[in-house]
Design a protein around this motif. Structure first.
Motif, PDB file in Angstrom:
ATOM      1  N   LEU A   1      67.235  70.731  66.785  1.00 59.29           N
ATOM      2  CA  LEU A   1      66.061  69.866  66.646  1.00 59.29           C
ATOM      3  C   LEU A   1      65.709  69.678  65.175  1.00 59.29           C
ATOM      4  O   LEU A   1      65.329  68.593  64.741  1.00 59.29           O
ATOM      5  CB  LEU A   1      64.868  70.466  67.392  1.00 59.29           C
TER       6      LEU A   1
ATOM      7  N   THR B   1      74.007  66.520  71.581  1.00 62.82           N
ATOM      8  CA  THR B   1      73.117  67.626  71.268  1.00 62.82           C
ATOM      9  C   THR B   1      71.780  67.508  71.999  1.00 62.82           C
ATOM     10  O   THR B   1      71.053  68.472  72.121  1.00 62.82           O
ATOM     11  CB  THR B   1      72.847  67.690  69.759  1.00 62.82           C
ATOM     12  N   ALA B   2      71.480  66.303  72.436  1.00 67.15           N
ATOM     13  CA  ALA B   2      70.248  66.131  73.205  1.00 67.15           C
ATOM     14  C   ALA B   2      70.411  66.847  74.535  1.00 67.15           C
ATOM     15  O   ALA B   2      71.519  67.098  74.995  1.00 67.15           O
ATOM     16  CB  ALA B   2      69.968  64.655  73.424  1.00 67.15           C
ATOM     17  N   HIS B   3      69.286  67.174  75.130  1.00 68.12           N
ATOM     18  CA  HIS B   3      69.383  67.821  76.433  1.00 68.12           C
ATOM     19  C   HIS B   3      69.643  66.769  77.483  1.00 68.12           C
ATOM     20  O   HIS B   3      68.746  66.287  78.143  1.00 68.12           O
ATOM     21  CB  HIS B   3      68.093  68.572  76.731  1.00 68.12           C
TER      22      HIS B   3
ATOM     23  N   ARG C   1      74.448  62.771  68.674  1.00 69.62           N
ATOM     24  CA  ARG C   1      73.063  62.792  69.084  1.00 69.62           C
ATOM     25  C   ARG C   1      72.950  63.026  70.584  1.00 69.62           C
ATOM     26  O   ARG C   1      72.219  63.903  71.031  1.00 69.62           O
ATOM     27  CB  ARG C   1      72.350  61.499  68.719  1.00 69.62           C
TER      28      ARG C   1
ATOM     29  N   ALA D   1      67.792  67.141  63.425  1.00 66.35           N
ATOM     30  CA  ALA D   1      67.899  65.861  64.121  1.00 66.35           C
ATOM     31  C   ALA D   1      67.592  64.681  63.211  1.00 66.35           C
ATOM     32  O   ALA D   1      67.958  63.547  63.508  1.00 66.35           O
ATOM     33  CB  ALA D   1      66.976  65.832  65.335  1.00 66.35           C
TER      34      ALA D   1
ATOM     35  N   ASP E   1      68.771  75.666  69.970  1.00 69.54           N
ATOM     36  CA  ASP E   1      67.973  74.468  70.221  1.00 69.54           C
ATOM     37  C   ASP E   1      67.059  74.174  69.038  1.00 69.54           C
ATOM     38  O   ASP E   1      66.953  73.025  68.592  1.00 69.54           O
ATOM     39  CB  ASP E   1      67.151  74.669  71.495  1.00 69.54           C
ATOM     40  N   ASP E   2      66.434  75.201  68.520  1.00 71.99           N
ATOM     41  CA  ASP E   2      65.567  75.025  67.358  1.00 71.99           C
ATOM     42  C   ASP E   2      66.337  74.381  66.210  1.00 71.99           C
ATOM     43  O   ASP E   2      65.867  73.422  65.592  1.00 71.99           O
ATOM     44  CB  ASP E   2      65.020  76.386  66.903  1.00 71.99           C
TER      45      ASP E   2
END
Lengths: 189, 189
Positions: free
Chosen positions: B155, B114-116, B111, B158, B151-152
């Motif tokens: 998300l 992959t989060a910014h 998590r 997620a 990114d799409d």
DNA sequence: TTGTTTGACGGAGGGTTCTCCGGATAAGTT
DNA sequence: AACTTATCCGGAGAACCCTCCGTCAAACAA
């Protein structure tokens, strides 16, 4: 009389509880990470008292945003009255995203509130109920797949919790995500 | 010579570092929430030393699962060699889900990875690269919408982070989520 | 051999979370 | 008025996180 006594005793408790909530609300507006210690101190109350009223930090934060969450969940009905199921659904999801991002603490609250945890057990959670409401309306209208559950929807939009409210592009990313989700939830062909 | 000296000096540091990692790995297998204090103690090392090697708890955990993450990201290429882009994509996502759920700590790592955040900045993260890889292949094959970004995708999936690995129904829920996502990512009509 | 430099080490210290239990206070009882 | 009980309050205490800095020893230079 027993009830009066309970009320009186509660009166004291309720006052400190209210005081705690007020202080907490102020404190959380200044900064997201406040020590429970400082809240208790600012409320002129022992730390033990705070913990008796709000056993976990989550309990306190959740209480702070309870009305916000309620307003959000109630909105599902209102939107359904004023729009088509499809539009209502989309509008509600956008509001959900906006709520989650605007108030910093709310994001955390919504995540735990929608996760299968303590809050979810209470009637599976008010948020899940709101989703269910919208979902059924859309399924009857044939605008969403019939086999979907509220759980599916909440999982699908969970990407919102990954967004950073302090970044400027969260709105764009959220929009893209909702687009994808809505696309995936439509009936096949 | 300078390099030899550096190696020598590092030798000491590397030994304690390795020792810390070994102890940490054992400790984390016993339970998810271990105190850094206890790890330092079990490694016969001061708490300050631990913090110098791994400034944050995240750094330590991330290091523990680094090879697991690498294996996952490398799988994207292998799957593309052996399957159609579409199948490879689905298989990779399923592996992603399984990885995240199997080792408890990995979920958290993935998590944050992959989060910014901090990890994402490094070339936008190895996981994002793997996704990008699969994505491009599918877009060339026309099996995924052309306007999607890694990114799409990240998300969209997620929701996996919301799953509880200790519940028995995570597999079913994950499967449903991936179905929805894959549906939403397909080219429109 | 004897400084001197440099990286690594250890742990005290300040701040936090959360628990636990003795003390206080008001309601009800005799 | 004296006593009992139910409820709430307060803070000491244990455990933890993380920082900061003085110490130590290996590597190198004189």
């Amino acid at each position: 009389m027993s009830t009066k006594r309970v009320e009186q005793l509660h009166a004291q408790g309720l006052r400190t509880r209210a005081s705690l909530l007020e202080v907490a609300r102020e404190a959380f507006e200044e900064s997201r990470d406040v020590s429970l210690n400082s809240i208790a101190k600012r409320a002129g109350v022992g730390i033990g008292t705070l913990y008796r009223h709000f056993p976990t930090r989550e309990d306190l934060v959740f209480e702070l945003y309870r009305d916000q969450v309620q307003r959000l969940t109630r909105a599902s009905g209102e939107l359904l009255d004023e729009h088509s199921p499809q539009e209502a659904f989309r509008l509600w999801l956008e509001r959900f995203a906006r709520y989650a991002m605007t108030k910093a603490g709310l994001l955390e609250v919504l995540r735990t509130a929608t996760a299968h945890g303590r809050f979810a057990q209470v009637g599976r959670g008010p948020v899940a109920d709101a989703v269910e409401h919208l979902l059924v309306a859309n399924q009857e209208a044939g605008t969403l797949r019939a086999d979907l559950t509220a759980d599916d929807v909440l999982l699908a939009v969970a990407g919102l919790y990954q967004l950073d409210p302090s970044a400027e592009d969260w709105e764009r990313r959220a929009h893209r995500l909702l687009d994808l989700v809505l696309c995936g939830l439509r009936p096949r062909d």
